[in-house]
Design an enzyme around this catalytic site. Structure first.
Site, PDB file in Angstrom:
ATOM      1  N   GLU A 187     -11.112  16.297  91.836  1.00  0.00           N
ATOM      2  CA  GLU A 187      -9.998  15.339  91.789  1.00  0.00           C
ATOM      3  C   GLU A 187     -10.431  13.959  91.299  1.00  0.00           C
ATOM      4  O   GLU A 187      -9.896  12.952  91.757  1.00  0.00           O
ATOM      5  CB  GLU A 187      -9.353  15.202  93.165  1.00  0.00           C
ATOM      6  N   GLU A 256      -5.338  24.022  94.747  1.00  0.00           N
ATOM      7  CA  GLU A 256      -5.055  23.677  96.147  1.00  0.00           C
ATOM      8  C   GLU A 256      -3.549  23.635  96.386  1.00  0.00           C
ATOM      9  O   GLU A 256      -2.895  22.646  96.040  1.00  0.00           O
ATOM     10  CB  GLU A 256      -5.664  22.313  96.525  1.00  0.00           C
TER      11      GLU A 256
HETATM   12  C1  GAL Z   1      -7.552  17.189  98.179  1.00  0.00           C
HETATM   13  C2  GAL Z   1      -9.051  17.414  98.117  1.00  0.00           C
HETATM   14  C3  GAL Z   1      -9.514  18.333  99.226  1.00  0.00           C
HETATM   15  C4  GAL Z   1      -8.931  17.908 100.532  1.00  0.00           C
HETATM   16  C5  GAL Z   1      -7.423  17.829 100.414  1.00  0.00           C
HETATM   17  C6  GAL Z   1      -6.721  17.368 101.648  1.00  0.00           C
HETATM   18  O1  GAL Z   1      -7.183  16.060  97.524  1.00  0.00           O
HETATM   19  O2  GAL Z   1      -9.424  17.961  96.881  1.00  0.00           O
HETATM   20  O3  GAL Z   1     -10.909  18.336  99.257  1.00  0.00           O
HETATM   21  O4  GAL Z   1      -9.443  16.669 100.866  1.00  0.00           O
HETATM   22  O5  GAL Z   1      -7.075  16.924  99.439  1.00  0.00           O
HETATM   23  O6  GAL Z   1      -6.989  18.209 102.676  1.00  0.00           O
END
Ligand code: GAL
Length: 707
Positions: A187, A256
């Site tokens: 990110e 994600e």
């Molecule tokens: C994303 C990140 C993850 C985790 C998630 C929130 O932005 O890539 O590692 O932090 O947010 O749980």
């Protein structure tokens, strides 16, 4: 003879069949991609993935967690690799026990699942310092995550170390192993503007460095719209249906899909309704998505001092389909399983052609995947957050609840609507277990306790003096949560604050995260920040005595920052000012630049009391209660069976707990959000965000055994 031969031949065949069934489908395949998906061993695939971080559970739990993931319809297990876990001291690696990455990847492969390895090595992930080891910060001239030679050299070294480990074990799909995908950085695109032009050169370097490691499988960069070829840029978020990769040769991937959200001490526990997750998932595959990962599928536990934040809780349950203890969260797990089944019924059409979407009215959309040979799958979506609708599609009528997608694997029959849950909503509950008859359990339990008082203020030989106030992380190097700031002041009775009887106040400004103020060895006040604002500023009313007064400030970190540009520079601790206020003439006395005495950590830490073996433990009938800084110890019989076990910390203040010398994490039950339960906002319709205030009663840990 002939008969025997036939039996033997049948056995050979059955054995072959058995091995064929056992072998992960990934064995022996190069992984490439095109705009319609990942191509594994020459076959384009629709893939469903789930995150589980091996170090957030135990090796004993892994086979079951992996099997439950597979049963839930996953094809891929995704994990981060945390650098600070594996290289706590530069050059000293640790891959034992919960850190046994090779074993975890092999177990996933043996279960027939692929692996997506997110090496990072920056991870974020609510993990201490985003996964970076503290020693990295002390390398001269280093600047994290930018075009900086010392940083790049270390990042290359660790990335290569992990890649080579995987190669040695033949774990890449290109070698016949389960790893089909890797990730470099994480990110960075969300924060790269803070690094100016160097961000661009850094990302080009990272892409080239990763590619040069020659894994035979693709690399992704998430939330990185300028990810250079051949790196695939992917999406993270609650919804990614509108995402498009930066080249028409790259597949649409979602690394994600947040199944819930993380919890912080003092904040409500977020809860994401499964109807909304199912909706987001179906929308993604509807609009051309080919790879989706749930973050998290099993969140687990932040053991020890591994949680980041600050203020991330020990539980990393995440409201994920498999809960912290490895139990199925229903109906979340079951409903998503049904969604995955429905998507897989469409796979033939999805891998063969591009989708075509048409409007069926306001906020109503039909998407069709249809091949020339007549294979057809369709999705009907109602993206209105209020109104249900009835639509006409291919001459048939379909009812669509608000904020839902219907899946039609043959373009005709609805096998699933994301808002209609068919799976069971069973809820597992922990039950209290006492070793003997309940009526006597408490006494028996308490009589087993012993304790040691931690001294207030400086108590070890390793203390040191410095002019002024020191930043905490630079001082402790995160060897401990605790830093004492200690100062003696003499009052002769003629100071302005001693004369008029008005209340004197000690004012302390700190970067956080929590603070205890002692005056003359008595607790005078305390303050704490929170995840969104870790700083504390406190005015503590005090009564100074004539002569020598001792001010002891105990500053605590509660997990180090894991997110944001230059997150390592945010700092912690009492950076001041520290002032005496409330004087008759309105003036203040600034103590900030005095000569302070410092002690890193507690005496009990130096004495390794957590091992339980010290001779200092005191056992007396009355247990000290409601007193600051006490170490407690007891012994108990492990509950029988193999069910998940949790400890109930309610009634405790703040601290850290160890079992058999191993830290199971911080506890802070006094700093939990109120049980708000589900209110009207439990409505799943409409865009979700963690602040939408959909809350679950706080997941308290009960001391327990499952029934
Ligand atoms: C994303 C990140 C993850 C985790 C998630 C929130 O932005 O890539 O590692 O932090 O947010 O749980």
């Amino acid at each position: 003879m002939r008969g025997g031969g036939a039996v033997a031949a049948t056995m050979v065949f059955l054995q072959f069949l058995f091995w064929a069934l056992m072998l992960p489908s990934c064995f022996g395949g190069n992984v490439t991609y095109d705009h319609r998906g990942l191509v594994i061993g020459g076959k384009r695939r629709v893939l469903v993935s789930g995150s589980m971080h091996y170090m957030r559970s135990t090796p004993q739990m892994w086979p079951d967690l992996i099997q439950k993931s597979k049963d839930g319809g996953l094809d891929v297990i995704q994990t981060f690799v945390f650098w600070n876990l594996h290289e706590p001291v530069r050059g000293q690696y640790d891959f034992e026990g919960r850190k046994d990455l090779v074993k975890f990847v092999k177990l996933a492969g043996e279960a027939g699942l692929f692996v997506h390895l997110r090496i990072g090595p920056y991870a974020c992930a609510e993990w201490n310092y985003g996964g970076f080891p503290l020693w990295l910060h002390f390398i001269p001239g280093i600047v994290f995550r930018t075009d900086n030679e010392p940083f790049k050299a270390e990042m290359r070294r660790f990335t290569a170390k992990i890649v080579n480990m995987m190669k040695q074990e033949n774990l890449y799909a290109s070698q016949g192993g389960p790893i089909i995908l890797s990730q470099i950085e994480n990110e960075y695109g969300n924060i790269d503007s803070a690094y100016g032009e160097s961000a661009k050169t850094y990302i080009s370097w990272a892409a080239a460095m990763a590619t040069s490691l020659d894994t035979g499988v693709p690399w992704v960069m998430c939330q990185q719209s300028d990810a250079p070829n051949p790196i695939i840029n992917t999406c993270n978020g609650f919804y990614c249906d509108q995402f498009t990769p930066n080249s028409n040769n790259k597949p649409k991937m979602w690394t994600e899909n947040w199944s819930g959200w993380f919890s912080s001490f003092g904040d409500p526990v977020p809860y994401r309704p499964v109807e909304d997750i199912a909706f987001s998932t179906a929308r993604f595959y509807q609009l051309g998505g080919m790879f989706l990962n749930y973050y998290m599928y099993h969140g687990g536990t932040n053991f020890g001092r591994t949680s980041g934040g600050p203020f991330i809780t020990t539980s990393y349950d995440y409201d994920a389909p498999i809960d912290e203890y490895g139990l199925l969260r229903q109906p979340k797990w079951g409903h998503l399983k049904d969604v995955h089944k429905a998507i897989k019924l469409c796979e033939g059409a999805l891998v063969a052609t591009d989708p075509e979407t048409t409007s069926l009215g306001s906020n109503l959309e039909a998407t069709v995947y249809k091949t020339e040979s007549g294979v057809c799958a369709a999705f009907l979506a109602n993206v209105d957050s209020q109104s249900e609708a009835t639509v006409n599609f291919n001459g048939n009528s379909y009812h669509l609840p608000a904020w839902s997608v219907s899946i039609l694997p043959d373009c005709k029959t609805v096998v699933l609507n994301t808002a209609k849950i068919n799976s069971l909503a069973t809820i597992s509950e922990f039950v209290h277990q006492s070793s003997i008859d309940d009526s006597t359990a408490t006494d028996t339990f308490l009589s087993g306790w012993s304790w040691i008082h931690e001294p207030i203020g400086i108590s070890t030989d390793s203390s040191f003096m410095k002019l002024g106030l020191l930043e905490q992380i630079n001082t402790t190097a995160d060897q401990s949560d605790y830093l004492w700031y200690s100062l003696s002041i003499e009052t002769k009775g003629d100071e302005p604050f001693m004369q008029d009887g008005s209340q004197t106040v000690l004012h302390v400004d700190s970067l956080g995260h929590a603070l205890y103020v002692f005056l003359n060895k008595e607790l005078a006040g305390s303050a704490k920040g929170r995840n969104s604002e870790p700083k504390v500023s406190v005015d503590v009313p005090i009564s100074l005595i004539h002569g020598r007064n001792k001010i002891d400030l105990l500053s605590l970190t509660v997990g180090l920052q894991n997110y944001g540009a230059y997150f390592d520079k945010k700092g912690a601790g009492v950076t001041g000012p520290v002032q005496l206020k409330g004087l008759r003439n309105g003036s203040t006395v600034d103590l900030s630049s005095q000569q302070w005495t410092y002690q890193i950590g507690l005496r009990g830490e130096e004495l390794a009391l957590s091992s339980g073996t010290s001779s200092l433990w005191v056992s007396q009938p009355t247990l000290p209660k409601d007193q600051p800084l006490v170490w407690y110890k007891t012994t108990f019989d492990a509950p029988t069976g193999i069910s998940p076990v949790a400890l109930d910390f309610s009634g405790m203040g703040k601290g850290q707990a160890w079992i058999n010398g191993q830290s199971i994490g911080r506890y802070w039950p006094k700093y939990t959000a109120p049980d708000s339960g589900c209110t009207d906002s439990c409505n799943y319709r409409g865009s979700f965000s963690p602040s939408k205030s959909i809350m679950f009663p706080v997941r308290g840990c009960k001391q327990v055994k499952t029934s």
